[in-house]
Design a protein around this motif. Structure first.
Motif, PDB file in Angstrom:
ATOM      1  N   THR A 209       0.850  -1.182   0.000  1.00 12.97           N
ATOM      2  CA  THR A 209       0.000   0.000   0.000  1.00 12.97           C
ATOM      3  C   THR A 209       0.892   1.240   0.000  1.00 12.97           C
ATOM      4  OG1 THR A 209      -0.062   0.146   2.414  1.00 12.97           O
ATOM      5  CG2 THR A 209      -1.763  -1.221   1.339  1.00 12.97           C
TER       6      THR A 209
ATOM      7  N   ASN B  10       0.891   3.691   2.030  1.00 14.17           N
ATOM      8  CA  ASN B  10       1.332   3.964   3.394  1.00 14.17           C
ATOM      9  C   ASN B  10       2.525   3.102   3.780  1.00 14.17           C
ATOM     10  OD1 ASN B  10       1.092   2.996   6.442  1.00 14.17           O
ATOM     11  ND2 ASN B  10       0.256   5.069   6.354  1.00 14.17           N
TER      12      ASN B  10
ATOM     13  N   SER C  36      -4.284   1.848  11.520  1.00 12.92           N
ATOM     14  CA  SER C  36      -2.917   1.790  11.000  1.00 12.92           C
ATOM     15  C   SER C  36      -2.667   0.500  10.234  1.00 12.92           C
ATOM     16  CB  SER C  36      -1.912   1.922  12.149  1.00 12.92           C
ATOM     17  OG  SER C  36      -2.036   0.836  13.054  1.00 12.92           O
TER      18      SER C  36
ATOM     19  N   THR D 232      -5.021  -1.211   8.551  1.00  9.34           N
ATOM     20  CA  THR D 232      -5.751  -1.085   7.287  1.00  9.34           C
ATOM     21  C   THR D 232      -4.969  -0.231   6.298  1.00  9.34           C
ATOM     22  OG1 THR D 232      -7.852  -1.281   8.472  1.00  9.34           O
ATOM     23  CG2 THR D 232      -7.927  -0.375   6.241  1.00  9.34           C
ATOM     24  N   GLU D 233      -4.434   0.883   6.779  1.00  7.28           N
ATOM     25  CA  GLU D 233      -3.687   1.785   5.897  1.00  7.28           C
ATOM     26  C   GLU D 233      -2.425   1.118   5.360  1.00  7.28           C
ATOM     27  OE1 GLU D 233      -2.927   5.143   8.325  1.00  7.28           O
ATOM     28  OE2 GLU D 233      -4.985   5.899   8.275  1.00  7.28           O
TER      29      GLU D 233
END
Length: 283
Positions: A38, A40, A169, A171-172
Motif C-alpha cells: 500500500t 502507506n 494503522s 488497514t492503511e
C-alpha cells in the motif's frame, strides 16, 4: 580503550554496509521493490531506507574506531547493528517477496551474528562506566522512551482487541499484524526498560546495554522522521504532531548517548542478578 580488533570486523561491516546500500538505493529508486505494498507501507519502507543509509555512515565510522580499539565506538557499532537487525526483520517478514529478499535475509543474518560474536569482546572486563548525571539521564531517557512507545502501541491495540476491530494503522498499511508492534512489545521496549532500570541499580549488564539501545533509539527515530516527511510530501495531513514527538525522542537519545560516552569514570557495580530472572534477557 579495548585491544585493537582484527580485520574481520572491517570485513563484517563492509559487507553489511554494501548490502544495506544496495537494498536502500533500490528501495528508493526502483518502483518494482514496493510495487505490491500500500502507499502507506511503501512510504514507511522508504523512510526506513533513508534511515538505513544514515545507519551505514554511523556503522562505518564506528567500525573504524572499534577496529582501532575504542570501546565507545564498539558500543555505537553494536547499537547500529541492533537497529539493522530490527529493520531487516521487518523487510524480510513484512514486505512482499521481491528480488531483494536474499539481501534482506543476508543483512539480517550477518548483523545478528556480528552482535552475537562481538558483544562479549566489546563488553570486556572491569570497564569503567559513567556515574552521576550522565548515567541517570541516559537511564531515564531510555526508560521514558520505552514507556512512551509501549503506551502508544497499547492504546491502539487494546481497544481493538476488546472490540474486535482492526486498527486503522493496519488497514492503511495493508497488514494483518504490524511486525513493529510485535518486535517492540516483545523485545525492544522491554529491553529499553530493563536496561535503564538495571543501569540505575549499577548492574553491569544494564550499564553495558544502555549505550547500544540509545544508539538504536536515535537511528530508529531518524528513520521514522524520514518516513513521516515522505508521507507529508505525499499529502498526509496528520503527521506533524508525531514528527515533533519523535524528533524530541531523537534529540533526547543523542544528548543522552553523548553524555554517557563522555569521560567514563570507574563505577562500583552491584553483582548481576541470577540468570533465571528477567534481567538475563539483557545479560
Amino acid at each position: 580503550m579495548t585491544l585493537p580488533q582484527p580485520r574481520s570486523v572491517l570485513v563484517w561491516s563492509g559487507i553489511i554496509s554494501l548490502l544495506v546500500i544496495v537494498s536502500s538505493v533500490a528501495g528508493l529508486t526502483d518502483p518494482r521493490v514496493y510495487a505490491h505494498e500500500t502507499q502507506n507501507w511503501a512510504l514507511q519502507a522508504k523512510g526506513q531506507d533513508v534511515g538505513n543509509l544514515l545507519a551505514v555512515v554511523v556503522l562505518l565510522t564506528a567500525t573504524l574506531g572499534y577496529h582501532k580499539g575504542s570501546r565507545r565506538a564498539g558500543l555505537v557499532w553494536l547499537g547500529t547493528l541492533l537497529y539493522l537487525i530490527y529493520a531487516f526483520v521487518v523487510y524480510a517478514m513484512a514486505v512482499h517477496l521481491n528480488y531483494l529478499f536474499g539481501v534482506y535475509v543476508t543483512v539480517l543474518g550477518l548483523a545478528a551474528w556480528a552482535v552475537i560474536f562481538h558483544a562479549k569482546p566489546v563488553r570486556g572486563k572491569d570497564c569503567p562506566y559513567p556515574s552521576g548525571r550522565p548515567l541517570t539521564m541516559a537511564a531515564w531517557v531510555i526508560i521514558g522512551i520505552g514507556v512512551l512507545f509501549a503506551g502508544l502501541w497499547l492504546s491502539e491495540l487494546v481497544p481493538a482487541l476488546l472490540t474486535g476491530t482492526v486498527p486503522a494503522s493496519l488497514t492503511e498499511a495493508g497488514l494483518w499484524v504490524n511486525p513493529i508492534h510485535v518486535i517492540d512489545l516483545a523485545i525492544v521496549l522491554p529491553g529499553f526498560i530493563l536496561a535503564g532500570v538495571a543501569a540505575l541499580q549499577r548492574r553491569e549488564h544494564g550499564l553495558f546495554w544502555l549505550a547500544p539501545w540509545l544508539v538504536f533509539s536515535a537511528l530508529m527515530g531518524s528513520s521514522i522522521i524520514a518516513a513521516m516527511v515522505l508521507m507529508l510530501i505525499a499529502g498526509a495531513s496528520n503527521t506533524t504532531p508525531a514528527m515533533v514527538m519523535v524528533s524530541l525522542v531523537v534529540v533526547a537519545s543523542l544528548l543522552a548517548i553523548h553524555g554517557y560516552l563522555q569521560h567514563p569514570s570507574p563505577q562500583h557495580l552491584r553483582p548481576d542478578t541470577p540468570r533465571s530472572t528477567g534481567a538475563a534477557i539483557l545479560n
